[in-house]
Design an enzyme around this catalytic site. Sequence first.
Site, PDB file in Angstrom:
ATOM      1  N   LYS B  96      13.558  -8.210  -9.417  1.00 35.04           N
ATOM      2  CA  LYS B  96      12.567  -7.362  -8.762  1.00 35.04           C
ATOM      3  C   LYS B  96      12.651  -6.008  -9.457  1.00 35.04           C
ATOM      4  O   LYS B  96      13.670  -5.321  -9.374  1.00 35.04           O
ATOM      5  CB  LYS B  96      12.864  -7.222  -7.271  1.00 35.04           C
ATOM      6  CG  LYS B  96      12.047  -6.128  -6.599  1.00 35.04           C
ATOM      7  CD  LYS B  96      12.288  -6.072  -5.109  1.00 35.04           C
ATOM      8  CE  LYS B  96      11.797  -4.762  -4.521  1.00 35.04           C
ATOM      9  NZ  LYS B  96      11.902  -4.715  -3.052  1.00 35.04           N
ATOM     10  N   GLY B 157      10.831   0.952   4.297  1.00 33.68           N
ATOM     11  CA  GLY B 157      11.539   1.261   5.534  1.00 33.68           C
ATOM     12  C   GLY B 157      10.735   2.032   6.559  1.00 33.68           C
ATOM     13  O   GLY B 157      11.261   2.389   7.615  1.00 33.68           O
ATOM     14  N   ALA B 183       7.505  -4.066   1.299  1.00 36.25           N
ATOM     15  CA  ALA B 183       7.779  -2.678   1.716  1.00 36.25           C
ATOM     16  C   ALA B 183       6.851  -2.225   2.830  1.00 36.25           C
ATOM     17  O   ALA B 183       5.635  -2.347   2.739  1.00 36.25           O
ATOM     18  CB  ALA B 183       7.714  -1.679   0.560  1.00 36.25           C
ATOM     19  N   GLY B 184       7.448  -1.703   3.872  1.00 35.00           N
ATOM     20  CA  GLY B 184       6.688  -1.082   4.949  1.00 35.00           C
ATOM     21  C   GLY B 184       6.313  -1.987   6.095  1.00 35.00           C
ATOM     22  O   GLY B 184       5.751  -1.535   7.086  1.00 35.00           O
ATOM     23  N   ASN B 205      12.766  -6.148   4.781  1.00 35.61           N
ATOM     24  CA  ASN B 205      14.211  -5.935   4.968  1.00 35.61           C
ATOM     25  C   ASN B 205      14.441  -5.146   6.254  1.00 35.61           C
ATOM     26  O   ASN B 205      14.926  -5.688   7.239  1.00 35.61           O
ATOM     27  CB  ASN B 205      14.787  -5.199   3.750  1.00 35.61           C
ATOM     28  CG  ASN B 205      16.307  -5.096   3.760  1.00 35.61           C
ATOM     29  OD1 ASN B 205      16.941  -4.913   2.738  1.00 35.61           O
ATOM     30  ND2 ASN B 205      16.947  -5.202   4.911  1.00 35.61           N
ATOM     31  N   THR B 206      14.048  -3.868   6.240  1.00 37.59           N
ATOM     32  CA  THR B 206      14.314  -2.997   7.388  1.00 37.59           C
ATOM     33  C   THR B 206      13.705  -3.534   8.677  1.00 37.59           C
ATOM     34  O   THR B 206      14.288  -3.368   9.751  1.00 37.59           O
ATOM     35  CB  THR B 206      13.762  -1.584   7.116  1.00 37.59           C
ATOM     36  OG1 THR B 206      14.218  -1.153   5.838  1.00 37.59           O
ATOM     37  CG2 THR B 206      14.238  -0.593   8.175  1.00 37.59           C
TER      38      THR B 206
END
EC number: 2.8.1.10
Lengths: 65, 256
Positions: B96, B157, B183-184, B205-206
Amino acid sequence: MKLMVNAQQLVIENIQTIEQLLLHLELSSKIMIVELNGQIIQQLNYNNKIAEGDVFEIVTFVGGG
Amino acid sequence: MLKIGQYEIESRLLLGTGKFPNFSMQKQAIARSGAKILTFAVRRMALFDAEQPNLLQELDLNNYLFLPNTAGAKTAEEAVRVAKLARASGLCHMVKVEVIGCNETLLPDPIETYRACEQLIAEGFTVLPYTSDDVVLARKLQELGVHAIMPGASPIGSGQGIINPLNLSFIIEQATVPVIVDAGIGSPADAAYAMEIGADGVLLNTAVSGAKDPVKMADAMRLAVEAGRLGYEAGRIDQKKYATASSSMKGLPHYG
């Protein structure tokens, strides 16, 4: 012998090879990648001798997105 | 089946492994998510620390594809170096490409990202660039030969979900490789929405690691990605301004 490992200055005695260094650092059983003086060292070359002033980066995988 | 380069993956949910409260929760969340691709960062090992935790040792390596990221790299050259270090482990051939250009927004540097992809493709990597939702950049990266495009929904995040669905739809329309929204993502609805508008996968992830119950959220995200994909394949109804009755007006019984 003075070495740099992960930006830390180390002074070691009686260690000749990369393999022995990794044992000394308590790293030998882990998943890791070794870079010596900017070159990636394959595991089959861990018997290579280390030298005064060698600069090591020893990395692994950590959590990340 | 999600196809990235030579790889075929059953799950369209890709999971990041950062910032979990503890290892046990992390392992359970990974298992519950059903994800087959896990991302990792590359960092220095602690010296003289035999007990240092190592997630990889806890996982059955045969069950997963590892996607190391180049997080921390500020230039293409640094990203290439990190990718090569990761590949030297023998555990991964995908990367990545994450080259961040701004510390507050963590938005990717488009120029260094492009240059890193160019070099990594030449080195035989399976390349998945994390990019902003810039439609032209996505097209140029495809033309370069990347194996997937990973546009951000919103800053890393931030949990804002997809803030520019229009750009995302343009990227999906022109896609010649899988589009993985990365992301996001904040809620299962965000993940489902990404899949409903035609994304091939979601990387988060987050949204899981930062949830109050990460294991339950991993479950929710797995279901959301499945539901979103099924919904996309099923073909939703159009949106209309006025109502259309569900029952015919014929055969109404006489009322009073």
